[in-house]
Enzyme design. Structure first.
Site, PDB file in Angstrom:
ATOM      1  N   LYS A 166      -3.039 -12.238  -1.110  1.00  0.00           N
ATOM      2  CA  LYS A 166      -3.482 -10.856  -0.971  1.00  0.00           C
ATOM      3  C   LYS A 166      -4.877 -10.838  -0.348  1.00  0.00           C
ATOM      4  CE  LYS A 166      -4.013  -6.733  -3.948  1.00  0.00           C
ATOM      5  NZ  LYS A 166      -3.859  -6.257  -5.343  1.00  0.00           N
TER       6      LYS A 166
ATOM      7  N   SER B 176      -1.178  -2.107  -5.376  1.00  0.00           N
ATOM      8  CA  SER B 176      -2.079  -2.676  -4.365  1.00  0.00           C
ATOM      9  C   SER B 176      -1.608  -4.028  -3.840  1.00  0.00           C
ATOM     10  CB  SER B 176      -3.502  -2.766  -4.904  1.00  0.00           C
ATOM     11  OG  SER B 176      -3.616  -3.700  -5.940  1.00  0.00           O
TER      12      SER B 176
ATOM     13  N   SER C 244      -0.547  -3.427 -10.570  1.00  0.00           N
ATOM     14  CA  SER C 244      -0.514  -3.752  -9.138  1.00  0.00           C
ATOM     15  C   SER C 244       0.106  -5.092  -8.787  1.00  0.00           C
ATOM     16  CB  SER C 244      -1.927  -3.664  -8.541  1.00  0.00           C
ATOM     17  OG  SER C 244      -2.234  -2.315  -8.256  1.00  0.00           O
TER      18      SER C 244
END
Length: 536
Positions: A127, A207, A231
């Site tokens: 990420k 997210s 998330s």
């Protein structure tokens, strides 16, 4: 065969995948979006008889040991698949310019019998809020789109030390969805909008949206996500993959763009529980065999013994809709048929947790983002970040607001007695909500839906994501795990499992047994949208 030098072997291995990539017919291929069926069978010559959708890390490592697969071949296949498929879903921000050289170094270690562990040679996506010294780390914001951080995050260092191939960075919801009052998950000014691979006009949630969508489309073997509240587990559920939010502190947060040190954790995501568990054992710094630390990778994760005698508390959450509730009914029936005892529960204190969590996070975000920004080029604190967004129109192309930033700037300091009382009450009630429920019903885990069916992505409206199931474990710092439960029409829904503090290994073992019983995964079809015929 005569022993060759490391340098010579490295050179030979480096040339092989490049030659293979240039031979006609020897390339990774995928089904065209919308054609259905397995989306990632790779033609013979690059990866023989490997289905990237379903292959596990233990299977890949077994083939590497036998010498009929190399990390270079595997990494090239994923890079080619990203090139072919990612334009459809927009999940991968960038690939690492050193990915192939990392793979070659792994091939050398495999040839010399110096493998560093089960992740050696395995491609991993990160990420884009996880610091990497050799690639930008932006949290989706143009404010951080300059030079890379000076050092890797601790978890990245552990991945590199384990021999993993850092394949690239996944798109994410800008600032982990902690900027605007009505954000759109999967959108960032740096990467644009990530789409759900199952239905392209639907949202990927949370997210860690790019990490989950990339895994659903088989663009990496595993990925790293982060969670403050939901998330990891919501994107995993909504994209039909597995996501584990570890116990707070099990994985170092040093070098990860924060929201709150009191709740943030990075965690592993994969298409199956065993790959998730293996990745956790590495990024937590523990020995997967259990000989070097407190986190052991139990044999039950790789060979789950079943569900007989397990007690699972089902928290239904009918607010997520009748279709999800019906899926939970079917899921409970299947777990009971496998010998589990399923009882219905409602963890207490949820209304109070919802009341307290957001104001606490505002104070913590101001504290923690100021500390992080002081270590990077660009805005040096939250006030400068707010001004940056006001003066850069690209930051306003999906949603203009930064109401959460402004509220955080004005929030009480974390030294304020009112804030401290709020966080203390949050910690107490969240732990009690899980501990008391598990003790009262003698449970091995609490289960609930991880997500509703994916909503249509709409910048003007924002998300439709009031999903309370992730909050107790997120606020308590306890582990949670989302595994595929089934589908509502063409849209995946995950089953969220949660347990007591530092019960990560037991939860993963249970998750492996649930995964085996439900067998709910299926490859995405990349449908443009849902029509009446696809909603039945």
């Amino acid at each position: 065969m005569k022993k060759r030098s490391v340098a010579a072997l490295t050179a030979a291995l480096a040339v092989a995948p490049l030659l293979a990539a240039g031979v006609p017919g020897q390339r990774a291929v995928a089904a065209e979006p919308g054609t259905g069926g397995s989306s990632s069978r790779v033609e013979a010559g690059l990866l023989e008889r490997v289905d990237l959708d379903t292959v596990t890390i233990p299977e890949l490592q077994a083939r590497m040991r036998r010498g009929d697969l190399t990390s270079s071949q595997l990494t090239m296949a994923y890079l080619q698949r990203i090139k072919a498929v990612d334009p459809t879903i927009n999940a991968v921000l960038r690939t690492s310019p050193t990915a192939m050289s990392q793979a070659v170094a792994s091939d050398v270690r495999h040839r010399l019998g110096k493998v560093r562990g089960p992740l050696d040679g395995i491609p991993v996506l990160l990420k884009d809020n996880v610091n990497t010294r050799d690639m930008p780390t932006t949290a989706g914001s143009l404010a951080l789109a300059g030079s890379p951080p000076d050092a890797d995050a601790v978890l990245v260092g552990r991945l590199r030390a384990a021999g993993a191939v850092i394949l690239g960075k996944a798109n994410m919801s800008e600032w982990a969805n902690f900027r605007a009052a009505k954000p759109t998950s999967g959108w960032s000014a740096v990467g644009g909008q990530t789409r759900n691979p199952y239905v392209l006009d639907r949202n990927p949630c949370g997210s860690s949206s790019g990490s989950a969508a990339a895994l659903a489309a088989s663009l990496a073997q595993v990925a790293i996500g982060t969670e403050t509240d939901g998330s990891i587990v919501c994107p995993a559920g909504m994209n039909g993959v597995v996501g584990h939010k570890p116990s707070l502190g099990l994985v170092s947060q040093y070098g990860v763009v924060p929201i709150s040190a009191d709740q943030d954790t990075a965690g592993p995501m994969a298409r199956n529980v065993v790959d998730t568990a293996i990745t956790l054992s590495v990024i937590s710094g523990q020995d997967a065999t259990g000989t070097g630390g407190t986190f052991a990778l139990p044999e039950a994760v790789t060979r789950p013994s079943g569900l007989r005698g397990k007690r699972i508390g089902l928290w239904r959450l009918p607010s997520l809709g009748a279709d999800v509730d019906a899926l939970m009914t079917r899921t409970a029936a299947r777990l009971r048929a496998a010998g589990a005892e399923v009882v219905e529960v409602t963890p207490p204190y949820q209304a109070r947790l919802a009341e307290l969590e957001f104001p606490a996070l505002l104070s913590e975000f101001h504290r923690d983002i100021d500390t992080y920004l002081s270590s990077r080029n660009g805005p040096r604190d939250l006030a400068e970040l707010i001004e940056f967004n006001r003066t850069h129109s690209v930051e306003q192309t999906c949603f203009a607001g930064q109401e959460l930033f402004e509220l955080a700037l004005a929030a009480p300091s974390t030294t304020d007695p009112g804030y401290q009382a709020m966080r203390a009450e949050l910690n107490d009630l969240s732990k009690r909500s899980i501990d008391e429920t598990m003790a009262a019903h003698r449970l091995d885990a609490i289960a609930s839906p991880a997500n509703p069916p994916a909503w249509t992505t709409d910048c003007a409206r924002g998300d439709n994501d009031v999903i309370p199931s992730s909050t107790p474990a997120a606020v308590a710092g306890y582990p949670s795990l989302s595994v595929p439960a089934g589908f509502v029409g063409e849209l995946p829904v995950g089953l969220l499992l949660m347990a007591g503090n530092h019960q990560d290994a037991k939860l993963l073992s249970l998750g492996a047994a649930v995964e085996q019983r439900l067998n709910a995964w299926r490859a995405p079809k990349y449908l443009p949208s849902l029509t009446p015929s696809t909603t039945d």
